[in-house]
Design an enzyme around this catalytic site. Structure first.
Site, short mmCIF file in Angstrom:
data_model
loop_
_atom_site.label_atom_id
_atom_site.label_comp_id
_atom_site.label_asym_id
_atom_site.label_seq_id
_atom_site.Cartn_x
_atom_site.Cartn_y
_atom_site.Cartn_z
CE LYS A 149 -2.18 -1.45 3.67
NZ LYS A 149 -1.62 -2.80 3.78
CG HIS A 193 4.79 -35.73 16.13
ND1 HIS A 193 3.84 -35.65 17.11
CD2 HIS A 193 4.64 -34.62 15.38
CE1 HIS A 193 3.13 -34.55 16.95
NE2 HIS A 193 3.60 -33.89 15.91
CD GLU A 194 7.31 -33.21 12.74
OE1 GLU A 194 6.51 -32.96 11.81
OE2 GLU A 194 7.30 -32.61 13.83
P1 ADP Z 1 1.99 -2.05 3.24
O1 ADP Z 1 2.07 -0.57 3.24
O2 ADP Z 1 0.85 -2.60 2.46
O3 ADP Z 1 2.05 -2.65 4.59
P2 ADP Z 1 4.50 -1.78 2.00
O4 ADP Z 1 4.19 -0.96 0.81
O5 ADP Z 1 5.07 -1.04 3.16
O6 ADP Z 1 3.26 -2.60 2.46
O7 ADP Z 1 5.47 -2.95 1.55
C1 ADP Z 1 6.71 -3.16 2.17
C2 ADP Z 1 7.72 -3.63 1.17
O8 ADP Z 1 7.35 -4.88 0.62
C3 ADP Z 1 7.85 -2.72 -0.01
O9 ADP Z 1 8.75 -1.69 0.24
C4 ADP Z 1 8.32 -3.65 -1.11
O10 ADP Z 1 9.72 -3.84 -1.02
C5 ADP Z 1 7.65 -4.95 -0.77
N1 ADP Z 1 6.40 -5.10 -1.51
C6 ADP Z 1 5.16 -5.21 -0.98
N2 ADP Z 1 4.24 -5.36 -1.94
C7 ADP Z 1 4.89 -5.33 -3.12
C8 ADP Z 1 4.47 -5.41 -4.48
N3 ADP Z 1 3.18 -5.57 -4.84
N4 ADP Z 1 5.43 -5.33 -5.44
C9 ADP Z 1 6.73 -5.19 -5.11
N5 ADP Z 1 7.16 -5.09 -3.85
C10 ADP Z 1 6.28 -5.17 -2.85
ZN ZN Z 2 2.96 -32.18 15.01
#
Ligand code: ADP
Ligand code: ZN
Ligand code: MG
Length: 572
Positions: free
Chosen positions: A167, A381-382
């Protein structure tokens, strides 16, 4: 009297008691016999701290009772303390004023330098969001064109989606594409306990925006500012701040060229007033990336790092169902770190695999000493999870099984869903429960009721929560039927009777899947044993080897799992 005279009296043993004051700067003596002029108390001053311990001992030996009074130095220390307290009080008051003043605000809400701006090229996936933001970009590029036909630009855009889906990135990309400044603020910038400070900051922000227009104001983590008014734990101060924001937005006629953007992952928390026309009336969903999106995101982030030939990003994109863009970026970054530690110039598949394990399960805990008995238990278990999972969850692809202690887990059977799912059929959910119970089932079959371990604790949490949702949300039990347990559907309150029906249904569901898991372990006991032995020998067993062992012992494999026979499975 001069010090020399007092010193002579001291040496003669004429002084009964001697008080050393002022940290050794003043001596007061009471004489055994009064002086000719009748004085019995005499004093002398000398340079501060001129009196040494040796002097005191010498005078004591001459028959004088020496008292060192500590009151004076102490008084000066307490004066220092008072002065210090006063100064710090002044400092605190000054700091508060400073924070409120425009001097400090100068550093806040600065527009991002154009050189640091991004374009849509750096955003992977998020197709709909990119399309939705298209007209915002068009407006900011050429507001006149819109005004000429009387069109109002979207004034406020709300980006909604889980954390790490890009975002913030999108907001910066919109600004970059439009070639306008972006002023970034966070919802928490406005939370302040001092009355009026938050509202003042909103005004500052709006003023800055008008000066910079056309521009974008981006408020990240908007829920902490735009949350519902009148909520119990919301302070009056926060409401004043939100009201100020709404007033500022309403006050901008739409032709200033200021576009407000805000991001939140809790749309439901927002005050409805925020969404009225003329405010944040346009909502852009930014969901978790699909497999194709993940591939794009991985490609974008892999651009800066040299990848080895054995890395298959397409396969990695499939293995990372449910990962956000931020998690994918983090995965590649961790892999790069592992590669550096490995003295490699390229990132190879094994580095990505190690990074994935580290992120999912924590580091390998080399300090943990697991006894041979325990290793045997964990292996059984695994292996139980693996075999039950292969049969009960044919939709998921087995990735590998390990008994390395990492983070809080002692071992793990990794399965990866083959595709992004939006709907979960009942048989799939039941299969997941059976798989989660497979570990305990194997303990039960191989060791007996008395020897089951605490190792199934988190498995039970997973199984129970899925079972509860099947019963209470998805209408998948006969006891509860189609009745939803969502409190809103019941006027906010569930009857005790209804809740106990849910508990009964959950219990029955778990019992049934436990029975199924146990039967599967019994039926394919040979396979469980063989996989456990392989785990004990190698710690990690990759999918291809598990499949071979399972097939050898008659476990039916889904085409999905049978199809991965090649030995050097990518990222395995
Ligand atoms: P949000 O604001 O939705 O929490 P961010 O924009 O802060 O997410 O995302 C954090 C980082 O993750 C970005 O700086 C980028 O490096 C990576 N990232 C997240 N979504 C994308 C995307 N759609 N394409 C490329 N990189 C992404
Ligand atoms: Zn288990
Ligand atoms: Mg963010």
């Amino acid at each position: 009297m001069p010090y020399t005279e007092l010193a002579a009296l001291l040496t003669a043993g004429e002084v009964g008691t001697l008080q050393v004051e002022d940290g050794g700067g003043r001596l007061v003596g009471s004489l055994k016999t009064p002086l000719p002029d009748g004085a019995s108390r005499v004093s002398a001053t000398l340079p501060s701290r001129a009196v040494s311990l040796q002097d005191l001992e010498r005078w004591g030996a001459a028959g004088t009772v020496v008292e060192v009074s500590s009151s004076d130095p102490n008084r000066s220390a307490s004066q220092w303390l008072q002065a210090f307290l006063l100064l710090s009080a002044v400092g605190v008051v000054g700091f508060v004023f400073y924070r409120q003043s425009s001097v400090a605000m100068g550093h806040r809400f600065q527009a991002t330098a154009p050189s640091r701006q991004l374009t849509m090229q750096s955003v992977g996936g998020a197709r709909e969001a990119q399309a939705d933001l298209g007209d915002v970009i068009a407006f900011l590029r050429d507001p006149q064109r819109f005004r000429a036909v009387g069109a109002r630009c979207p004034k406020g855009v709300l980006l909604v989606g889980p954390p790490g889906t890009g975002k913030t990135l999108l907001a910066r990309a919109v600004a970059g594409e439009a070639g306008v400044p972006v002023i970034v603020a966070a919802g928490s910038d406005f939370n302040e306990m001092y009355v009026g400070v938050g509202a003042g900051r909103v005004r500052t922000l709006a003023r800055r925006a008008r000066e910079q227009a056309p521009c974008i104001v981006f408020i990240d983590e908007f829920d902490s500012l735009g949350g519902r008014r009148g909520r119990p734990n919301r302070s009056g101060e926060e409401e004043v701040t939100l009201n100020q924001l709404l007033v500022e937005m309403d006050g901008m006629g739409g032709n200033e060229g200021v576009v407000w953007m805000a991001a939140t992952n809790r749309e439901d928390m927002l005050d409805p007033a925020v969404r009225r026309p003329g405010r944040f009336d346009r909502v852009v969903e930014v969901p978790l990336p699909t497999a194709a999106d993940r591939l794009e995101i991985l490609r974008i982030h892999a651009e800066q790092s040299p990848l080895g030939d054995d890395v298959d990003l397409e396969r990695l994109a499939q293995l990372t169902v449910g990962h956000s863009g931020a998690e994918l970026a983090n995965l590649l970054n961790e892999a790069a770190i592992v590669a550096v530690q490995d003295d490699e110039t390229h990132i190879h598949a094994r580095h990505i695999e190690a990074a994935r394990d580290k992120i999912l399960l924590g580091r390998i805990r080399s300090g943990v000493v697991v006894s041979d008995d325990e290793r045997r238990l964990i292996a059984i278990h695994e292996a139980g999870h693996a075999v039950v999972g292969l049969v009960a969850c044919p939709e998921d692809r087995l990735h590998k099984v390990t008994i390395e202690p990492r983070g809080r887990s002692l071992g793990a059977a990794h399965f990866a869903p083959e595709a992004d799912r939006h709907l979960y059929p009942r048989h799939y959910l039941e299969g997941i429960i059976a798989k989660a119970l497979g570990g305990r089932a194997a303990e039960l079959v191989f060791l007996g009721e008395e020897h089951v371990t605490s190792g199934a604790g988190s498995d039970l949490v997973q199984a129970t929560s899925i079972a509860r949702r099947m019963v209470a949300e998805f209408g998948m039990s006969s006891e509860v039927g189609l009745m939803s347990a969502d409190p809103s559907a019941h006027g906010g309150h569930l009857s005790a009777q209804f809740q106990s029906r849910i508990d009964t249904a959950v219990h029955k569901l778990l019992e049934a899947q436990m029975k199924r898991a146990e039967e599967l372990v019994r039926q394919y006991q040979g396979a469980v044993q063989a996989i456990a032995d392989a785990l004990l020998a190698h710690d990690v067993v990759v999918a291809a080897d598990i499949h071979a062992l399972a097939e050898e012992h008659g476990v039916p494999l889904s085409p999905l799992n049978a199809g991965t026979r090649e030995r050097d499975l990518v990222v395995a």
